[in-house]
Design a protein around this motif. Structure first.
Motif, PDB file in Angstrom:
ATOM      1  N   ILE A 154     -50.692   2.786   2.221  1.00 21.51           N
ATOM      2  CA  ILE A 154     -51.149   1.482   2.681  1.00 21.51           C
ATOM      3  C   ILE A 154     -52.518   1.203   2.061  1.00 21.51           C
ATOM      4  CG2 ILE A 154     -51.740   0.104   4.722  1.00 21.51           C
ATOM      5  CD1 ILE A 154     -49.892   2.142   6.271  1.00 21.51           C
ATOM      6  N   SER A 155     -52.675   0.021   1.512  1.00 19.22           N
ATOM      7  CA  SER A 155     -53.882  -0.298   0.743  1.00 19.22           C
ATOM      8  C   SER A 155     -55.159  -0.095   1.560  1.00 19.22           C
ATOM      9  CB  SER A 155     -53.807  -1.739   0.233  1.00 19.22           C
ATOM     10  OG  SER A 155     -53.743  -2.655   1.323  1.00 19.22           O
ATOM     11  N   SER A 156     -55.148  -0.496   2.821  1.00 21.20           N
ATOM     12  CA  SER A 156     -56.355  -0.386   3.645  1.00 21.20           C
ATOM     13  C   SER A 156     -56.747   1.069   3.906  1.00 21.20           C
ATOM     14  CB  SER A 156     -56.161  -1.113   4.978  1.00 21.20           C
ATOM     15  OG  SER A 156     -55.078  -0.554   5.707  1.00 21.20           O
ATOM     16  N   GLU A 157     -55.813   1.983   3.755  1.00 18.07           N
ATOM     17  CA  GLU A 157     -56.088   3.403   3.971  1.00 18.07           C
ATOM     18  C   GLU A 157     -56.544   4.106   2.698  1.00 18.07           C
ATOM     19  OE1 GLU A 157     -52.769   3.994   7.563  1.00 18.07           O
ATOM     20  OE2 GLU A 157     -52.579   5.118   5.691  1.00 18.07           O
ATOM     21  N   VAL A 158     -56.050   3.649   1.546  1.00 15.55           N
ATOM     22  CA  VAL A 158     -56.368   4.353   0.294  1.00 15.55           C
ATOM     23  C   VAL A 158     -57.428   3.654  -0.536  1.00 15.55           C
ATOM     24  CG1 VAL A 158     -54.089   5.419   0.221  1.00 15.55           C
ATOM     25  CG2 VAL A 158     -54.462   3.258  -0.992  1.00 15.55           C
ATOM     26  N   GLY A 159     -57.813   2.426  -0.152  1.00 16.81           N
ATOM     27  CA  GLY A 159     -58.922   1.753  -0.814  1.00 16.81           C
ATOM     28  C   GLY A 159     -58.592   1.075  -2.116  1.00 16.81           C
ATOM     29  N   CYS A 160     -57.330   0.797  -2.387  1.00 20.61           N
ATOM     30  CA  CYS A 160     -56.938   0.015  -3.565  1.00 20.61           C
ATOM     31  C   CYS A 160     -55.654  -0.729  -3.247  1.00 20.61           C
ATOM     32  CB  CYS A 160     -56.784   0.871  -4.814  1.00 20.61           C
ATOM     33  SG  CYS A 160     -55.698   2.297  -4.621  1.00 20.61           S
ATOM     34  N   GLU A 161     -55.408  -1.810  -3.974  1.00 23.61           N
ATOM     35  CA  GLU A 161     -54.297  -2.696  -3.677  1.00 23.61           C
ATOM     36  C   GLU A 161     -53.415  -2.892  -4.896  1.00 23.61           C
ATOM     37  OE1 GLU A 161     -55.920  -6.413  -2.418  1.00 23.61           O
ATOM     38  OE2 GLU A 161     -56.378  -5.719  -0.395  1.00 23.61           O
ATOM     39  N   LYS A 162     -52.132  -3.176  -4.649  1.00 23.89           N
ATOM     40  CA  LYS A 162     -51.277  -3.681  -5.719  1.00 23.89           C
ATOM     41  C   LYS A 162     -51.862  -5.002  -6.225  1.00 23.89           C
ATOM     42  CE  LYS A 162     -47.879  -4.090  -2.869  1.00 23.89           C
ATOM     43  NZ  LYS A 162     -46.571  -4.447  -2.268  1.00 23.89           N
ATOM     44  N   PRO A 163     -51.847  -5.272  -7.492  1.00 25.62           N
ATOM     45  CA  PRO A 163     -51.119  -4.596  -8.559  1.00 25.62           C
ATOM     46  C   PRO A 163     -51.909  -3.507  -9.292  1.00 25.62           C
ATOM     47  CG  PRO A 163     -52.010  -6.641  -9.402  1.00 25.62           C
ATOM     48  CD  PRO A 163     -52.409  -6.564  -7.943  1.00 25.62           C
ATOM     49  N   ALA A 164     -53.019  -3.044  -8.753  1.00 22.57           N
ATOM     50  CA  ALA A 164     -53.820  -2.023  -9.443  1.00 22.57           C
ATOM     51  C   ALA A 164     -53.003  -0.762  -9.681  1.00 22.57           C
ATOM     52  CB  ALA A 164     -55.059  -1.690  -8.618  1.00 22.57           C
ATOM     53  N   LYS A 165     -53.185  -0.162 -10.834  1.00 21.74           N
ATOM     54  CA  LYS A 165     -52.445   1.054 -11.177  1.00 21.74           C
ATOM     55  C   LYS A 165     -52.736   2.192 -10.215  1.00 21.74           C
ATOM     56  CE  LYS A 165     -52.105   0.243 -16.191  1.00 21.74           C
ATOM     57  NZ  LYS A 165     -52.436   0.804 -17.531  1.00 21.74           N
ATOM     58  N   GLN A 166     -53.953   2.207  -9.690  1.00 25.65           N
ATOM     59  CA  GLN A 166     -54.375   3.366  -8.890  1.00 25.65           C
ATOM     60  C   GLN A 166     -53.487   3.593  -7.662  1.00 25.65           C
ATOM     61  OE1 GLN A 166     -56.263   1.024 -10.174  1.00 25.65           O
ATOM     62  NE2 GLN A 166     -58.333   1.764 -10.709  1.00 25.65           N
ATOM     63  N   ILE A 167     -53.043   2.516  -7.011  1.00 28.66           N
ATOM     64  CA  ILE A 167     -52.255   2.700  -5.791  1.00 28.66           C
ATOM     65  C   ILE A 167     -50.886   3.286  -6.112  1.00 28.66           C
ATOM     66  CG2 ILE A 167     -51.290   0.362  -5.678  1.00 28.66           C
ATOM     67  CD1 ILE A 167     -51.769   0.526  -2.591  1.00 28.66           C
ATOM     68  N   PHE A 168     -50.324   2.904  -7.250  1.00 28.16           N
ATOM     69  CA  PHE A 168     -49.044   3.476  -7.671  1.00 28.16           C
ATOM     70  C   PHE A 168     -49.210   4.925  -8.118  1.00 28.16           C
ATOM     71  CE2 PHE A 168     -48.548  -1.123  -8.318  1.00 28.16           C
ATOM     72  CZ  PHE A 168     -47.390  -1.361  -7.598  1.00 28.16           C
ATOM     73  N   GLN A 169     -50.262   5.184  -8.877  1.00 26.96           N
ATOM     74  CA  GLN A 169     -50.505   6.549  -9.348  1.00 26.96           C
ATOM     75  C   GLN A 169     -50.773   7.501  -8.192  1.00 26.96           C
ATOM     76  OE1 GLN A 169     -53.648   5.447 -12.006  1.00 26.96           O
ATOM     77  NE2 GLN A 169     -52.287   5.248 -13.785  1.00 26.96           N
ATOM     78  N   HIS A 170     -51.520   7.036  -7.196  1.00 27.35           N
ATOM     79  CA  HIS A 170     -51.736   7.831  -5.981  1.00 27.35           C
ATOM     80  C   HIS A 170     -50.402   8.155  -5.324  1.00 27.35           C
ATOM     81  CE1 HIS A 170     -53.393   9.078  -2.092  1.00 27.35           C
ATOM     82  NE2 HIS A 170     -52.496   8.270  -1.540  1.00 27.35           N
ATOM     83  N   SER A 171     -49.505   7.190  -5.277  1.00 23.48           N
ATOM     84  CA  SER A 171     -48.199   7.382  -4.643  1.00 23.48           C
ATOM     85  C   SER A 171     -47.364   8.410  -5.391  1.00 23.48           C
ATOM     86  CB  SER A 171     -47.458   6.044  -4.567  1.00 23.48           C
ATOM     87  OG  SER A 171     -48.214   5.089  -3.850  1.00 23.48           O
ATOM     88  N   PHE A 172     -47.392   8.371  -6.719  1.00 25.66           N
ATOM     89  CA  PHE A 172     -46.647   9.365  -7.502  1.00 25.66           C
ATOM     90  C   PHE A 172     -47.148  10.772  -7.218  1.00 25.66           C
ATOM     91  CE2 PHE A 172     -46.464   5.882 -10.960  1.00 25.66           C
ATOM     92  CZ  PHE A 172     -45.419   5.259 -10.311  1.00 25.66           C
TER      93      PHE A 172
END
Length: 250
Positions: free
Chosen positions: A161-179
């Protein structure tokens, strides 16, 4: 287990992990009924179908022209959103008074976020097919409560969830964190969401395939040539060659 994903023209891709958006992909609010009641109170009349289409078109305009606005709190954008919605319906109201009354009606209707009737069955079919299931959502601190109250939380292997990890879609970081969290590669994953600019462009930028949700065919996304585009996640098991028996959520 890897499952076959028919991306386009019969071409198949093996996928072992499916990531979902949350709002208007898995859950929705009965906002059209609330708006309809507001119009009745104010001596105006529009069909529920017209209201649904106006909301849809307003959503798509905001997704395209005002990225990130819909993920913010209502107070930061909703009167502005209502102005566009009213315009599409040929209406005019005091926006701040309208916003106040709609909030009151929402509370009286108990118009909370709820899962689509088919959401639980779709998630269950993925789990029974031994496919990994995750969530990547731009949402505030209420996201986990929405999942718990909708009886969906237990279907997810990972929730981001963006509010928990500090980045939002469409930023690459949130997807990379998920992987990293799931221990999977982008090529193994499929993303499913209703916002082309956040969901499809964001996931594609990190090497994922994506399915776009658009309830009304091409309406509101005429500028977009993405496939596959489906009306709801109800069509997802067929895309993945998985058996699907729909059972309405309890």
């Amino acid at each position: 287990m890897r499952t076959s994903f028919n991306k386009s023209l019969g071409k198949s891709f093996n996928k072992s992990f499916i990531w979902f958006d949350l709002g208007y992909t898995l859950v929705y609010r009965p906002r059209e009924q609330v708006f309809h009641r507001f119009l009745e109170e104010n001596g105006a009349s529009r069909s529920l179908r017209d209201i649904e289409i106006a909301y849809h078109l307003t959503d798509k305009l905001f997704m395209r022209d005002y990225p990130g606005a819909l993920a913010k709190g209502d107070a930061s954008f909703f009167p502005w959103y209502l102005g566009v919605l009213n315009y599409k319906l040929g209406l005019a109201f005091d926006l701040f008074e309208q916003h106040r009354r709609l909030r009151e009606l929402q509370e009286s209707f108990r118009a909370e976020w709820a899962p689509y009737p088919f959401a639980e069955s779709v998630l269950r079919s993925l789990k029974e097919g031994d496919v990994g299931v995750g969530l990547i959502s731009n949402w505030d601190g209420t996201a986990r409560r929405v999942l718990e109250e909708g009886r969906l939380a237990d279907y997810f292997d990972h929730i981001v969830i963006s509010s928990e990890v500090g980045c939002e879609k469409p930023a690459k970081q949130i997807f990379q964190h998920s992987f990293r969290l799931a221990g999977v590669s982008p090529e193994e994953c499929l993303y499913v969401g209703d916002n082309y600019y956040d969901d499809v462009i964001g996931s594609s930028a990190v090497g994922m395939d994506a399915v776009l949700i658009n309830r009304f065919g091409r309406l509101g996304i005429e500028e977009i040539a993405h496939e596959p585009t489906i009306p709801s996640i109800q069509a997802l098991p067929a895309l993945l060659d998985l058996p699907f028996k729909e059972e309405l959520s309890r």
